[in-house]
Motif scaffolding. Sequence first.
Motif, PDB file in Angstrom:
ATOM      1  N   GLY A  18      10.555  15.187  -2.951  1.00  0.00           N
ATOM      2  CA  GLY A  18       9.989  14.707  -1.829  1.00  0.00           C
ATOM      3  C   GLY A  18      10.987  13.525  -0.562  1.00  0.00           C
ATOM      4  O   GLY A  18      12.307  12.966  -1.875  1.00  0.00           O
ATOM      5  N   ASP A  19      10.540  12.514  -0.489  1.00  0.00           N
ATOM      6  CA  ASP A  19      11.759  11.740   0.176  1.00  0.00           C
ATOM      7  C   ASP A  19      10.621  10.384   0.504  1.00  0.00           C
ATOM      8  O   ASP A  19       9.159  10.216   0.325  1.00  0.00           O
ATOM      9  N   ALA A  20      10.780   9.165   0.337  1.00  0.00           N
ATOM     10  CA  ALA A  20       9.963   7.521   0.218  1.00  0.00           C
ATOM     11  C   ALA A  20      10.911   6.406   1.183  1.00  0.00           C
ATOM     12  O   ALA A  20      12.603   6.841   1.576  1.00  0.00           O
ATOM     13  N   ALA A  21      10.480   6.171   1.923  1.00  0.00           N
ATOM     14  CA  ALA A  21      10.910   5.024   2.880  1.00  0.00           C
ATOM     15  C   ALA A  21       9.540   3.550   2.784  1.00  0.00           C
ATOM     16  O   ALA A  21       8.676   4.322   2.100  1.00  0.00           O
ATOM     17  N   TRP A  22      10.279   2.555   3.250  1.00  0.00           N
ATOM     18  CA  TRP A  22      10.042   1.449   2.847  1.00  0.00           C
ATOM     19  C   TRP A  22       9.535   0.847   4.338  1.00  0.00           C
ATOM     20  O   TRP A  22      10.286   0.711   6.114  1.00  0.00           O
TER      21      TRP A  22
ATOM     22  N   THR B  15       4.448  -1.254   3.142  1.00  0.00           N
ATOM     23  CA  THR B  15       3.330   0.327   2.835  1.00  0.00           C
ATOM     24  C   THR B  15       5.065   1.267   2.819  1.00  0.00           C
ATOM     25  O   THR B  15       5.806   1.003   3.110  1.00  0.00           O
ATOM     26  N   ALA B  16       4.299   1.185   1.381  1.00  0.00           N
ATOM     27  CA  ALA B  16       5.172   2.496   0.882  1.00  0.00           C
ATOM     28  C   ALA B  16       5.272   4.087   1.515  1.00  0.00           C
ATOM     29  O   ALA B  16       4.268   4.695   1.131  1.00  0.00           O
ATOM     30  N   VAL B  17       5.790   4.830   2.263  1.00  0.00           N
ATOM     31  CA  VAL B  17       5.955   5.595   2.511  1.00  0.00           C
ATOM     32  C   VAL B  17       6.185   7.245   2.069  1.00  0.00           C
ATOM     33  O   VAL B  17       7.203   6.588   1.916  1.00  0.00           O
ATOM     34  N   LEU B  18       5.566   7.805   1.471  1.00  0.00           N
ATOM     35  CA  LEU B  18       5.889   8.966   0.440  1.00  0.00           C
ATOM     36  C   LEU B  18       5.598   9.796   1.238  1.00  0.00           C
ATOM     37  O   LEU B  18       4.742  10.538   1.374  1.00  0.00           O
ATOM     38  N   LYS B  19       6.446  11.132   1.213  1.00  0.00           N
ATOM     39  CA  LYS B  19       6.366  12.357   2.323  1.00  0.00           C
ATOM     40  C   LYS B  19       6.910  13.556   0.673  1.00  0.00           C
ATOM     41  O   LYS B  19       8.151  13.423   0.391  1.00  0.00           O
ATOM     42  N   LEU B  20       5.693  14.240   0.110  1.00  0.00           N
ATOM     43  CA  LEU B  20       6.208  14.768  -0.766  1.00  0.00           C
ATOM     44  C   LEU B  20       5.979  16.199   0.214  1.00  0.00           C
ATOM     45  O   LEU B  20       4.682  16.233   0.174  1.00  0.00           O
TER      46      LEU B  20
ATOM     47  N   LEU C  79       5.464   1.825 -11.572  1.00  0.00           N
ATOM     48  CA  LEU C  79       6.146   3.616 -11.676  1.00  0.00           C
ATOM     49  C   LEU C  79       4.233   3.891 -12.086  1.00  0.00           C
ATOM     50  O   LEU C  79       3.409   5.111 -11.109  1.00  0.00           O
ATOM     51  N   ARG C  80       3.305   3.482 -12.774  1.00  0.00           N
ATOM     52  CA  ARG C  80       2.320   4.099 -13.134  1.00  0.00           C
ATOM     53  C   ARG C  80       1.353   4.646 -11.879  1.00  0.00           C
ATOM     54  O   ARG C  80       0.687   5.709 -11.861  1.00  0.00           O
ATOM     55  N   GLU C  81       1.523   2.846 -11.075  1.00  0.00           N
ATOM     56  CA  GLU C  81      -0.174   3.087 -10.093  1.00  0.00           C
ATOM     57  C   GLU C  81       0.523   4.458  -9.078  1.00  0.00           C
ATOM     58  O   GLU C  81       0.095   5.323  -8.559  1.00  0.00           O
ATOM     59  N   THR C  82       2.177   4.826  -9.300  1.00  0.00           N
ATOM     60  CA  THR C  82       2.858   5.261  -8.067  1.00  0.00           C
ATOM     61  C   THR C  82       2.218   6.325  -8.175  1.00  0.00           C
ATOM     62  O   THR C  82       2.160   7.511  -7.840  1.00  0.00           O
TER      63      THR C  82
ATOM     64  N   SER D 195       1.024  -1.562   0.076  1.00  0.00           N
ATOM     65  CA  SER D 195      -0.105  -0.216   0.123  1.00  0.00           C
ATOM     66  C   SER D 195       0.624   1.081  -0.111  1.00  0.00           C
ATOM     67  O   SER D 195       1.957   0.817   0.146  1.00  0.00           O
ATOM     68  N   PHE D 196       0.379   2.705  -0.167  1.00  0.00           N
ATOM     69  CA  PHE D 196       1.274   3.475  -0.662  1.00  0.00           C
ATOM     70  C   PHE D 196       0.373   4.406   1.113  1.00  0.00           C
ATOM     71  O   PHE D 196      -1.060   4.614   0.973  1.00  0.00           O
ATOM     72  N   GLN D 197       1.213   5.387   1.329  1.00  0.00           N
ATOM     73  CA  GLN D 197       0.701   6.242   2.562  1.00  0.00           C
ATOM     74  C   GLN D 197       0.786   7.118   2.308  1.00  0.00           C
ATOM     75  O   GLN D 197       2.856   8.124   2.221  1.00  0.00           O
ATOM     76  N   ILE D 198       0.671   8.755   1.707  1.00  0.00           N
ATOM     77  CA  ILE D 198       0.677   9.649   1.355  1.00  0.00           C
ATOM     78  C   ILE D 198      -0.243  10.833   2.416  1.00  0.00           C
ATOM     79  O   ILE D 198      -1.005  10.810   2.768  1.00  0.00           O
ATOM     80  N   GLY D 199       0.767  11.342   3.224  1.00  0.00           N
ATOM     81  CA  GLY D 199       0.413  12.256   4.345  1.00  0.00           C
ATOM     82  C   GLY D 199       0.044  11.011   5.260  1.00  0.00           C
ATOM     83  O   GLY D 199      -0.091  10.144   6.030  1.00  0.00           O
ATOM     84  N   ALA D 200      -1.444  11.808   5.832  1.00  0.00           N
ATOM     85  CA  ALA D 200      -2.788  10.958   6.808  1.00  0.00           C
ATOM     86  C   ALA D 200      -3.112   9.834   6.045  1.00  0.00           C
ATOM     87  O   ALA D 200      -4.124   8.818   7.114  1.00  0.00           O
ATOM     88  N   SER D 201      -3.379   9.932   4.417  1.00  0.00           N
ATOM     89  CA  SER D 201      -4.077   8.849   3.687  1.00  0.00           C
ATOM     90  C   SER D 201      -3.344   7.654   3.662  1.00  0.00           C
ATOM     91  O   SER D 201      -1.836   7.778   2.690  1.00  0.00           O
ATOM     92  N   ARG D 202      -3.629   6.187   3.389  1.00  0.00           N
ATOM     93  CA  ARG D 202      -3.252   5.524   3.325  1.00  0.00           C
ATOM     94  C   ARG D 202      -4.370   4.287   1.926  1.00  0.00           C
ATOM     95  O   ARG D 202      -5.160   4.118   2.118  1.00  0.00           O
TER      96      ARG D 202
END
Length: 400
Positions: A385-389, A395-400, A315-318, A290-297
């Motif tokens: 931004g940044d990305a972590a696992w 979960t792929a945690v995206l900090k944009l 790539l496309r879905e991310t 799953s992706f976590q972007i801010g408070a949304s998962r």
Amino acid sequence: MLNLFILPSDALFETVFPDSSSALRNGGLWPDQSSSAQKICRRPSSLLQLSSIFRVWIREEMHGKKRRRRQELNQQATETRLPENRSGKRAGRNRSCGASGLSLRGIAGRLALALLVLAGLFGQAEWPQASAASAAGSSRDLIIVNKTTNRLAWFSGGEEIRTFPVATGRTKALTPEGSFPIVSKIKNRPYYKDHIAGGDPKNPLGDRWLGLQVNDTYGTTYAIHGNNNESSIGKHVSAGCIRMHNDDIRWLYPKIAKGTRVVIVSSEQSMKALAVKAGYKLDRQSVAGSFQIGASRIGADRPFVIAGGRVFVPLRETAEAAGAVIGRKDSGALTVTRGGRTAAHLPLGSTVAADGRNYGLPASSFYEDGVLMVPLAALPALLGGDAAWNSASKTAVLKL
């Protein structure tokens, strides 16, 4: 001008022609000689010259066999005192194949060699010496051809590197099923049936040939090759071979070693499942992520891939989850635009162009079941931004 012709290794010849090594050398066919005959064989200017070399070789071998036979008969006569026949010669066993003692195996071997020589004369045959390195390389590679979907997948180093559309036999029986090694590699192979030169755009074989050893054929009958009709790819139209788009086989050809196993099947299973069924060990696993972007998962529709200790995401879905737009350049590179910033990445490459510079990636992108997967570590360059696992929650945690 005809290209350099390189004969198979000593081991191959001595397997097919166990008694022919000295005759080959005497006839000038062995690459360690510097005679004029050997030079002719390395760069033949006519079939007549090559035919002369073959006559020398066969004559020498026939004489050698006669000589050895006379020695055996003399020894038998000495030990057993065989009676003399009317011609004054000692009697001996009759031979079923004439004075030369050529066996059917020998005749078949010479015919096979003649076919290989012709392939080398009119195309660029590759007969590299066997080595531990090439054997190891081919054992780490696998090609799967699925006739049901008309797709070909190349696995290397425990990973599915790329899949391609192909054309197979117009009936199911025409393209044989099973496991077959690649035994020949030829550039610009002529189409002998219609006398079409190698490299000619009209040649239905294209300009690359990966010959398969199927039953008693030695890379001369069945192959993975190019085409002269790009619209046929993806269909069941061939006489038995496996056709690829010309650009695709030119890309694949230099990466495939002789000895690579090709498994041909008809199946509804995935390429990975078929590879595992064929005994291939995969060095990657698919995980539901799953992706976590801010408070949304957001749950990912496509599974993530963990390979070589790295996480890869679609790539496309991310990009769409992050609110970015995917585009494509004429060069084939994909563009990722988000918030007025655009990054570019060429599929299967290991760099991202953005902010006026090139960012190097820790691993190349790859296609997984037709979906481009990129390293998680590529997301900062692609999206900013940044990305972590988070391994616990996948979960792929995206900090944009």
